[in-house]
Scaffold this active site. Sequence first.
Site, mmCIF file in Angstrom:
data_model
loop_
_atom_site.group_PDB
_atom_site.id
_atom_site.type_symbol
_atom_site.label_atom_id
_atom_site.label_comp_id
_atom_site.label_asym_id
_atom_site.label_seq_id
_atom_site.Cartn_x
_atom_site.Cartn_y
_atom_site.Cartn_z
ATOM 1 N N TYR A 141 40.085 81.194 42.252
ATOM 2 C CA TYR A 141 40.363 80.462 40.944
ATOM 3 C C TYR A 141 40.078 80.347 39.358
ATOM 4 O O TYR A 141 41.341 80.018 39.077
ATOM 5 C CB TYR A 141 39.960 78.786 40.800
ATOM 6 C CG TYR A 141 40.712 77.668 42.098
ATOM 7 C CD1 TYR A 141 40.155 78.029 43.384
ATOM 8 C CD2 TYR A 141 40.571 76.572 41.747
ATOM 9 C CE1 TYR A 141 40.745 76.798 44.050
ATOM 10 C CE2 TYR A 141 41.139 75.180 42.454
ATOM 11 C CZ TYR A 141 41.391 75.498 43.557
ATOM 12 O OH TYR A 141 42.095 74.460 44.465
ATOM 13 N N LYS A 191 35.404 83.804 55.976
ATOM 14 C CA LYS A 191 36.307 84.067 56.702
ATOM 15 C C LYS A 191 36.201 85.429 56.754
ATOM 16 O O LYS A 191 36.597 86.773 56.200
ATOM 17 C CB LYS A 191 37.857 84.166 55.676
ATOM 18 C CG LYS A 191 38.837 84.502 56.548
ATOM 19 C CD LYS A 191 39.596 83.395 57.594
ATOM 20 C CE LYS A 191 40.864 84.748 58.309
ATOM 21 N NZ LYS A 191 40.774 84.064 60.070
ATOM 22 N N ASP A 223 39.259 78.920 59.863
ATOM 23 C CA ASP A 223 40.409 78.422 60.090
ATOM 24 C C ASP A 223 39.446 77.029 61.135
ATOM 25 O O ASP A 223 40.114 75.907 61.676
ATOM 26 C CB ASP A 223 41.172 79.459 60.899
ATOM 27 C CG ASP A 223 40.297 80.785 61.631
ATOM 28 O OD1 ASP A 223 39.336 80.781 61.357
ATOM 29 O OD2 ASP A 223 40.849 81.185 61.856
ATOM 30 N N ASP A 247 38.130 73.484 48.960
ATOM 31 C CA ASP A 247 39.290 72.358 47.924
ATOM 32 C C ASP A 247 40.242 71.984 48.806
ATOM 33 O O ASP A 247 40.089 70.844 49.401
ATOM 34 C CB ASP A 247 40.402 73.024 47.282
ATOM 35 C CG ASP A 247 41.614 72.114 47.025
ATOM 36 O OD1 ASP A 247 41.083 71.704 46.281
ATOM 37 O OD2 ASP A 247 42.683 72.871 46.608
ATOM 38 N N ASP A 251 39.267 67.612 51.498
ATOM 39 C CA ASP A 251 40.886 67.110 51.175
ATOM 40 C C ASP A 251 40.728 66.366 52.597
ATOM 41 O O ASP A 251 40.410 65.453 53.290
ATOM 42 C CB ASP A 251 41.984 67.284 51.075
ATOM 43 C CG ASP A 251 42.764 67.069 49.963
ATOM 44 O OD1 ASP A 251 41.371 67.050 49.018
ATOM 45 O OD2 ASP A 251 43.748 67.327 49.558
#
Length: 357
Positions: A141, A191, A223, A247, A251
């Site tokens: 970001y 990751k 993942d 982020d 959700d």
Amino acid sequence: MKATIAVLAGDGVGKEIVPEAVKILEAVGERFHHHFEFVSGDVGGQAIDSVGEPLPRATLELAKRSDAVLLGAVGGPNWEGLEYRLRPERALLGLREQLGLFANLRPAKLYPMLADASTLKREVVEGIDLLVVRELTGGIYFGKPKGIEKIPGGERGINTEVYTTDEITRIAKVAFEAARKRRRRVTSVDKANVLESSELWRRVVIQVHKDYPDTELSHMYVDNCAMQLIRYPRQFDVLVTSNLFGDILSDEAAMLTGSIGMLPSASLGSHTGLYEPIHGSAPDIAGQSIANPIATIASAAMMLAYSFHLEKEAEAVEQAIVKSLEDGYRTKDISSPGTTLVGTKAMGDAILKNLLN
Ligand code: IPM
Ligand code: MG
């Protein structure tokens, strides 16, 4: 106690849900004898329209001198075509950066009476109670270089995922501290099989864990985590992860609880904390007074607990939310047969009534 609260309602449903949370905070002030002063400011698209920029200096100054910020939502179709630095979302990123809000806490807990509101089966979502600890001022970001540049035959868009030891250390500490107040299990999501920044992330988290031997640490690739969240979400207690992964995963976690309209968040740094629902401005339902105010009211409860250390008061608000759901009140996003469908204001009133009882 005395506190100044900056109220930044912003865009879309923000204007409808924030007044409900203010109403609840005012009632907390009355019932428990605290003096909260509310000062409103412009933010997001609404600020672009009135003063020409998403995060006016006056708003930033207001936020900085306040003890806490209550934010609704920013963004909407009206401002989508704007240049990047003028988009409503920049206000949120600017506040996070300027207030140093590096730790974002997003609890996802299923209220038992809403088990059937989830798109997932009851047996999958029943009993979930997890906390996403998202790093909020670093990673892709904010990493540099960033931008879009011309190259022969086209353009090149660049963003950089970057984390330093210190940034990882401080967010890992927040996660382990939070775990100590819960079920003492931390899952660090990365990751590390592909990204060097993740390799460092994992190494530093392992190092920080040495100071928290009473907690359990495991690691999961992002993942796999996305998959595990909908396969067997009860396995999670605290998830700690980078800005971008957090982020996305928050959700997903929100949806487990039935509606994204239920989930609060706290963004913490060194001084002023910022509290907001995790959902956005929901332009599709804005202006209809049907938005669910619970995420914002629960965010106000987090403010009471985290910024003001008023645990009893926070608990009273949470109980009032539970009681209103037990009484059968539901906004459209969580309604089901046999319950009472209400709008934004009536839901706020139900919670208010239960708070004062
Ligand atoms: C969130 C939002 C923001 C983010 C947007 C609106 C900038 O999605 O708080 O999760 O990406 O962080
Ligand atoms: Mg998001």
